[in-house]
Design a protein around this motif. Structure first.
Motif, PDB file in Angstrom:
ATOM      1  N   ALA A 108       0.831  -1.205   0.000  1.00  0.00           N
ATOM      2  CA  ALA A 108       0.000   0.000   0.000  1.00  0.00           C
ATOM      3  C   ALA A 108       0.862   1.250   0.000  1.00  0.00           C
ATOM      4  O   ALA A 108       0.560   2.231  -0.701  1.00  0.00           O
ATOM      5  CB  ALA A 108      -0.929  -0.015   1.214  1.00  0.00           C
ATOM      6  N   GLY A 165       2.247   1.792  -3.402  1.00  0.00           N
ATOM      7  CA  GLY A 165       1.242   1.873  -4.456  1.00  0.00           C
ATOM      8  C   GLY A 165       1.233   0.690  -5.397  1.00  0.00           C
ATOM      9  O   GLY A 165       0.757   0.812  -6.532  1.00  0.00           O
ATOM     10  N   SER A 218      -5.657   4.552  -3.593  1.00  0.00           N
ATOM     11  CA  SER A 218      -4.198   4.572  -3.508  1.00  0.00           C
ATOM     12  C   SER A 218      -3.654   5.912  -3.966  1.00  0.00           C
ATOM     13  O   SER A 218      -2.724   6.457  -3.363  1.00  0.00           O
ATOM     14  CB  SER A 218      -3.614   3.438  -4.363  1.00  0.00           C
ATOM     15  N   LEU A 222      -4.948   4.180   1.142  1.00  0.00           N
ATOM     16  CA  LEU A 222      -4.981   2.724   1.205  1.00  0.00           C
ATOM     17  C   LEU A 222      -4.195   2.186   2.398  1.00  0.00           C
ATOM     18  O   LEU A 222      -4.470   1.096   2.893  1.00  0.00           O
ATOM     19  CB  LEU A 222      -4.415   2.142  -0.098  1.00  0.00           C
TER      20      LEU A 222
END
Length: 226
Positions: A131, A134, A179, A184
């Motif tokens: 997360a 990304g 994201s 996220l």
């Protein structure tokens, strides 16, 4: 058949370490997760094959694999359309997950299982790491692995398969947008918090967090995190 500039996706040329079918399916899942392949759009196997630099056969096979997962659907004589889920579909999937996963996870809370929960901590950390950088495909892969392996501790293989299928069908929605906004990571960290509660034997806390986590995921699917 060469793709037009409008239809062309930014797909990698596949190699030979895995089967072509597996590599193509992996690349297509990545395109689905990032939103590059859009719901409702019909994609031609020959056009995609030209972008991958392979024959149409492994692309059709990979698309059929995705169709079995409910991610795309075949369109006769045209290709495959990315499956689009309505808000009602997502609400119903959320309800089923809540009914199955929340009580099952809560029953696992037990200090005696702490060692089993600790084995899942590296996977939970992989979710957070993915997360933070990304990497949506790695995020999804680690997330599914975490929840499947956690539920497997309950000893019900059929339950695990049901949840795995539910997650495959709805895992693509809203991740890319969330994201991009940097939101996220918070959802990812809930996996580490859940392990702490389970290891402490806190069934009530585990149930509350799991219920909230599933609701957060529903918000992610709608690109409106709660």
């Amino acid at each position: 058949m060469a793709p037009s500039a409008e239809d062309r996706l930014d797909l990698p040329v596949v190699g030979e370490r895995q089967s072509l079918r597996e590599q193509v399916a992996h690349a297509l899942r990545a395109a689905l997760i990032t939103g590059e392949m859009r719901p409702g759009v019909v994609y031609s196997a020959p056009v995609l094959a030209a972008q991958f630099g392979v024959s149409a056969t492994p692309v059709r096979e990979a698309m059929l694999d995705l169709a079995k997962e409910g991610l795309v659907e075949a369109v006769r004589n045209k290709g495959f359309r990315v499956t689009e889920l309505s808000d009602r579909d997502l609400d119903e999937l959320t309800e089923i997950r809540r009914l199955i996963e929340v009580p099952t996870v809560a029953r696992l809370a037990d200090r005696a299982r702490a060692d089993s929960f600790e084995l899942l901590r590296p996977v939970a950390q992989q979710i957070v790491d993915a997360a933070e950088r990304g990497d949506l495909l790695a995020y999804v892969d680690a997330d599914i692995r975490f929840h499947v392996e956690l539920l497997a501790l309950a000893g019900n293989a059929h339950l695990v398969e049901v949840v795995r299928d539910l997650r495959k069908r709805a895992r693509l929605y809203g991740l890319s947008a969330l994201s991009a906004r940097g939101g996220l990571v918070d959802s990812a960290r809930e996996h580490l918090d859940l392990l702490d509660l389970l290891s402490a034997g806190d069934a009530v806390g585990s149930e509350r967090l799991m219920r909230n986590h599933i609701q957060h995921v529903r918000g992610i699917w709608a690109s409106k995190p709660e």
